[in-house]
Design a protein around this motif. Structure first.
Motif, PDB file in Angstrom:
ATOM      1  N   SER A   5       0.838  -1.191   0.000  1.00 39.52           N
ATOM      2  CA  SER A   5       0.000   0.000   0.000  1.00 39.52           C
ATOM      3  C   SER A   5       0.872   1.239   0.000  1.00 39.52           C
ATOM      4  O   SER A   5       2.089   1.175   0.191  1.00 39.52           O
ATOM      5  CB  SER A   5      -0.921   0.007   1.229  1.00 39.52           C
ATOM      6  N   VAL A   6       0.236   2.375  -0.201  1.00 37.71           N
ATOM      7  CA  VAL A   6       0.895   3.671  -0.072  1.00 37.71           C
ATOM      8  C   VAL A   6       0.032   4.522   0.851  1.00 37.71           C
ATOM      9  O   VAL A   6      -1.176   4.665   0.626  1.00 37.71           O
ATOM     10  CB  VAL A   6       1.078   4.357  -1.445  1.00 37.71           C
ATOM     11  N   ASN A   7       0.634   5.061   1.889  1.00 38.13           N
ATOM     12  CA  ASN A   7      -0.105   5.893   2.828  1.00 38.13           C
ATOM     13  C   ASN A   7      -0.635   7.143   2.114  1.00 38.13           C
ATOM     14  O   ASN A   7       0.127   7.925   1.560  1.00 38.13           O
ATOM     15  CB  ASN A   7       0.808   6.297   3.993  1.00 38.13           C
ATOM     16  N   ARG A   8      -1.954   7.273   2.109  1.00 34.13           N
ATOM     17  CA  ARG A   8      -2.651   8.392   1.466  1.00 34.13           C
ATOM     18  C   ARG A   8      -2.418   8.439  -0.046  1.00 34.13           C
ATOM     19  O   ARG A   8      -2.405   9.517  -0.657  1.00 34.13           O
ATOM     20  CB  ARG A   8      -2.262   9.733   2.106  1.00 34.13           C
ATOM     21  N   GLY A   9      -2.219   7.269  -0.630  1.00 34.15           N
ATOM     22  CA  GLY A   9      -2.026   7.221  -2.074  1.00 34.15           C
ATOM     23  C   GLY A   9      -2.357   5.855  -2.634  1.00 34.15           C
ATOM     24  O   GLY A   9      -2.718   4.928  -1.900  1.00 34.15           O
ATOM     25  N   SER A  10      -2.259   5.717  -3.935  1.00 28.39           N
ATOM     26  CA  SER A  10      -2.540   4.462  -4.631  1.00 28.39           C
ATOM     27  C   SER A  10      -1.239   3.755  -4.958  1.00 28.39           C
ATOM     28  O   SER A  10      -0.422   4.270  -5.741  1.00 28.39           O
ATOM     29  CB  SER A  10      -3.323   4.728  -5.921  1.00 28.39           C
ATOM     30  N   ALA A  11      -1.043   2.583  -4.384  1.00 30.27           N
ATOM     31  CA  ALA A  11       0.166   1.817  -4.675  1.00 30.27           C
ATOM     32  C   ALA A  11       0.211   1.404  -6.141  1.00 30.27           C
ATOM     33  O   ALA A  11       1.276   1.386  -6.764  1.00 30.27           O
ATOM     34  CB  ALA A  11       0.242   0.587  -3.774  1.00 30.27           C
ATOM     35  N   GLY A  12      -0.930   1.088  -6.692  1.00 30.12           N
ATOM     36  CA  GLY A  12      -0.951   0.694  -8.093  1.00 30.12           C
ATOM     37  C   GLY A  12      -0.442   1.796  -9.004  1.00 30.12           C
ATOM     38  O   GLY A  12       0.327   1.557  -9.933  1.00 30.12           O
ATOM     39  N   ASP A  13      -0.880   3.040  -8.733  1.00 30.19           N
ATOM     40  CA  ASP A  13      -0.465   4.166  -9.572  1.00 30.19           C
ATOM     41  C   ASP A  13       0.982   4.575  -9.301  1.00 30.19           C
ATOM     42  O   ASP A  13       1.747   4.826 -10.231  1.00 30.19           O
ATOM     43  CB  ASP A  13      -1.392   5.358  -9.313  1.00 30.19           C
ATOM     44  N   ILE A  14       1.348   4.649  -8.025  1.00 31.20           N
ATOM     45  CA  ILE A  14       2.668   5.177  -7.663  1.00 31.20           C
ATOM     46  C   ILE A  14       3.781   4.173  -7.956  1.00 31.20           C
ATOM     47  O   ILE A  14       4.848   4.527  -8.453  1.00 31.20           O
ATOM     48  CB  ILE A  14       2.676   5.608  -6.185  1.00 31.20           C
ATOM     49  N   LEU A  15       3.524   2.900  -7.656  1.00 25.41           N
ATOM     50  CA  LEU A  15       4.554   1.887  -7.845  1.00 25.41           C
ATOM     51  C   LEU A  15       4.529   1.262  -9.238  1.00 25.41           C
ATOM     52  O   LEU A  15       5.418   0.490  -9.586  1.00 25.41           O
ATOM     53  CB  LEU A  15       4.403   0.784  -6.793  1.00 25.41           C
ATOM     54  N   LYS A  16       3.486   1.579 -10.004  1.00 21.59           N
ATOM     55  CA  LYS A  16       3.343   1.043 -11.365  1.00 21.59           C
ATOM     56  C   LYS A  16       3.336  -0.483 -11.383  1.00 21.59           C
ATOM     57  O   LYS A  16       3.961  -1.136 -12.222  1.00 21.59           O
ATOM     58  CB  LYS A  16       4.467   1.564 -12.286  1.00 21.59           C
ATOM     59  N   LEU A  17       2.616  -1.053 -10.413  1.00 23.11           N
ATOM     60  CA  LEU A  17       2.475  -2.503 -10.335  1.00 23.11           C
ATOM     61  C   LEU A  17       1.021  -2.882 -10.590  1.00 23.11           C
ATOM     62  O   LEU A  17       0.107  -2.100 -10.365  1.00 23.11           O
ATOM     63  CB  LEU A  17       2.930  -3.013  -8.971  1.00 23.11           C
ATOM     64  N   LYS A  18       0.830  -4.119 -11.017  1.00 27.88           N
ATOM     65  CA  LYS A  18      -0.512  -4.561 -11.388  1.00 27.88           C
ATOM     66  C   LYS A  18      -0.683  -6.035 -11.054  1.00 27.88           C
ATOM     67  O   LYS A  18       0.286  -6.720 -10.665  1.00 27.88           O
ATOM     68  CB  LYS A  18      -0.758  -4.319 -12.881  1.00 27.88           C
ATOM     69  N   LYS A  19      -1.895  -6.510 -11.215  1.00 28.34           N
ATOM     70  CA  LYS A  19      -2.190  -7.923 -11.017  1.00 28.34           C
ATOM     71  C   LYS A  19      -1.273  -8.783 -11.894  1.00 28.34           C
ATOM     72  O   LYS A  19      -1.077  -8.501 -13.073  1.00 28.34           O
ATOM     73  CB  LYS A  19      -3.650  -8.206 -11.375  1.00 28.34           C
ATOM     74  N   GLY A  20      -0.684  -9.826 -11.279  1.00 30.18           N
ATOM     75  CA  GLY A  20       0.209 -10.724 -11.990  1.00 30.18           C
ATOM     76  C   GLY A  20       1.674 -10.424 -11.798  1.00 30.18           C
ATOM     77  O   GLY A  20       2.521 -11.280 -12.077  1.00 30.18           O
ATOM     78  N   ASP A  21       1.980  -9.205 -11.328  1.00 31.39           N
ATOM     79  CA  ASP A  21       3.391  -8.867 -11.088  1.00 31.39           C
ATOM     80  C   ASP A  21       3.920  -9.643  -9.883  1.00 31.39           C
ATOM     81  O   ASP A  21       3.191  -9.948  -8.934  1.00 31.39           O
ATOM     82  CB  ASP A  21       3.548  -7.370 -10.851  1.00 31.39           C
ATOM     83  N   LYS A  22       5.205  -9.937  -9.916  1.00 33.45           N
ATOM     84  CA  LYS A  22       5.848 -10.766  -8.885  1.00 33.45           C
ATOM     85  C   LYS A  22       6.582  -9.894  -7.853  1.00 33.45           C
ATOM     86  O   LYS A  22       7.045  -8.797  -8.152  1.00 33.45           O
ATOM     87  CB  LYS A  22       6.831 -11.737  -9.517  1.00 33.45           C
ATOM     88  N   LEU A  23       6.666 -10.418  -6.631  1.00 36.04           N
ATOM     89  CA  LEU A  23       7.421  -9.816  -5.551  1.00 36.04           C
ATOM     90  C   LEU A  23       8.302 -10.899  -4.946  1.00 36.04           C
ATOM     91  O   LEU A  23       7.936 -12.078  -4.970  1.00 36.04           O
ATOM     92  CB  LEU A  23       6.507  -9.253  -4.454  1.00 36.04           C
ATOM     93  N   VAL A  24       9.418 -10.508  -4.377  1.00 38.77           N
ATOM     94  CA  VAL A  24      10.304 -11.465  -3.722  1.00 38.77           C
ATOM     95  C   VAL A  24      10.453 -11.064  -2.256  1.00 38.77           C
ATOM     96  O   VAL A  24      10.807  -9.926  -1.932  1.00 38.77           O
ATOM     97  CB  VAL A  24      11.697 -11.522  -4.391  1.00 38.77           C
ATOM     98  N   LEU A  25      10.167 -12.013  -1.360  1.00 36.08           N
ATOM     99  CA  LEU A  25      10.283 -11.784   0.076  1.00 36.08           C
ATOM    100  C   LEU A  25      11.491 -12.542   0.588  1.00 36.08           C
ATOM    101  O   LEU A  25      11.711 -13.698   0.219  1.00 36.08           O
ATOM    102  CB  LEU A  25       9.028 -12.240   0.815  1.00 36.08           C
ATOM    103  N   GLY A  26      12.256 -11.901   1.466  1.00 37.81           N
ATOM    104  CA  GLY A  26      13.419 -12.547   2.031  1.00 37.81           C
ATOM    105  C   GLY A  26      13.890 -11.837   3.287  1.00 37.81           C
ATOM    106  O   GLY A  26      13.185 -11.012   3.861  1.00 37.81           O
ATOM    107  N   ASN A  27      15.083 -12.146   3.671  1.00 36.37           N
ATOM    108  CA  ASN A  27      15.655 -11.581   4.904  1.00 36.37           C
ATOM    109  C   ASN A  27      16.505 -10.358   4.555  1.00 36.37           C
ATOM    110  O   ASN A  27      17.227 -10.368   3.583  1.00 36.37           O
ATOM    111  CB  ASN A  27      16.509 -12.631   5.611  1.00 36.37           C
TER     112      ASN A  27
END
Length: 266
Positions: free
Chosen positions: A244-266
């Protein structure tokens, strides 16, 4: 048959401009004047079966036992696709056989599914383009009056299901996740829940989330944990990790969409 109080919910892609939703409600109230009809959402993106499945999954179990959930996101209307009635321990679901019930099938134990073929419960004249009015609405209303779902048609064992993306944990402890839904606020909902994070054995405050060249460190408990227009990771009301983006749209600001991948780690 005596009338009884019952609840019907609606999820459709009919929008708010035309009269389609109102007509469905009119059909139902004509059959059962005492029925309570609640709109979950009528603004599903046109023909977006996966979005409808997500909205249904995140909402259905907040309703009273016995609620009849009606989903009419139906690109195959008028074709030979089946119309289904799925019964779980607490609820009934009416939906086309296009995968929109996939989350329910995966979550609920021993659901019973029937193909709706008994046309005595339909309106007398059927349109090839508006089964929401001619089949779904009258069938739902009859069920709300106490008609046994077994009268709707024969039981079937196999239905169409959507392939649900699952997070992938590598031997090195890296987790590849996917954005499965973007809500109206622009929050990017992933396929990662707390159980998956626990499997990583890192701790929520130490998890890093990489999205292309962007990185978020730690999972927050509130949007205000970061400044205005800053990105964060948080477990949303659905129980899944959201970007998310505080007081904003994560989709618009981060330019990410359904189907995009993220990597979680340490």
């Amino acid at each position: 048959m005596p009338k009884r109080k019952s609840t019907i919910t609606l999820i459709t892609d009919f929008g708010l401009q035309d009269g389609y939703v109102g007509v469905m409600k009119g059909v139902m109230v004509n059959i059962n004047p005492s029925v309570s009809i609640i709109d979950i959402s009528n603004t599903i993106s046109a023909q977006d079966i996966f979005q409808a499945a997500c909205v249904l999954n995140h909402s259905y179990n907040y309703f009273p036992k016995g609620t009849i959930h009606v989903v009419v996101v139906d690109p195959g209307v008028g074709s030979d696709r089946k119309i289904l009635c799925l019964k779980t321990e607490d609820y009934l679901f009416l939906a086309p056989d296009n995968g929109v019930l996939s989350f329910i099938i995966a979550k609920e134990e021993s659901p019973s599914i029937r193909e709706i073929t008994n046309d005595k419960f339909f309106l007398s004249k059927l349109s090839n383009t508006f089964h929401g009015r001619d089949i779904f609405a009258p069938v739902a209303a009859q069920l709300s009056k106490g008609v046994n779902y077994k009268e709707l048609g024969d039981r079937i064992d196999k239905i169409n299901e959507i392939s649900l993306p699952k997070p992938i944990l590598s031997p090195t402890g890296k987790l590849t996740a996917e954005i499965i839904y973007v809500d109206s606020f622009g929050n990017l909902i992933t396929n990662v829940n707390k159980e998956v994070i626990d499997m990583m054995k890192i701790g929520e405050e130490r998890v890093s989330i990489t999205m292309g060249r962007r990185r978020i460190n730690g999972i927050c408990s509130s949007y205000t944990d970061v400044g205005d227009n800053e990105a964060l990771a948080i477990f949303g009301s659905s129980g899944y990790l959201e970007i998310s983006v505080n007081r904003g749209s994560a989709g618009d600001i981060l330019k990410l969409k359904k189907g995009d991948k993220l990597v979680l780690g340490n």
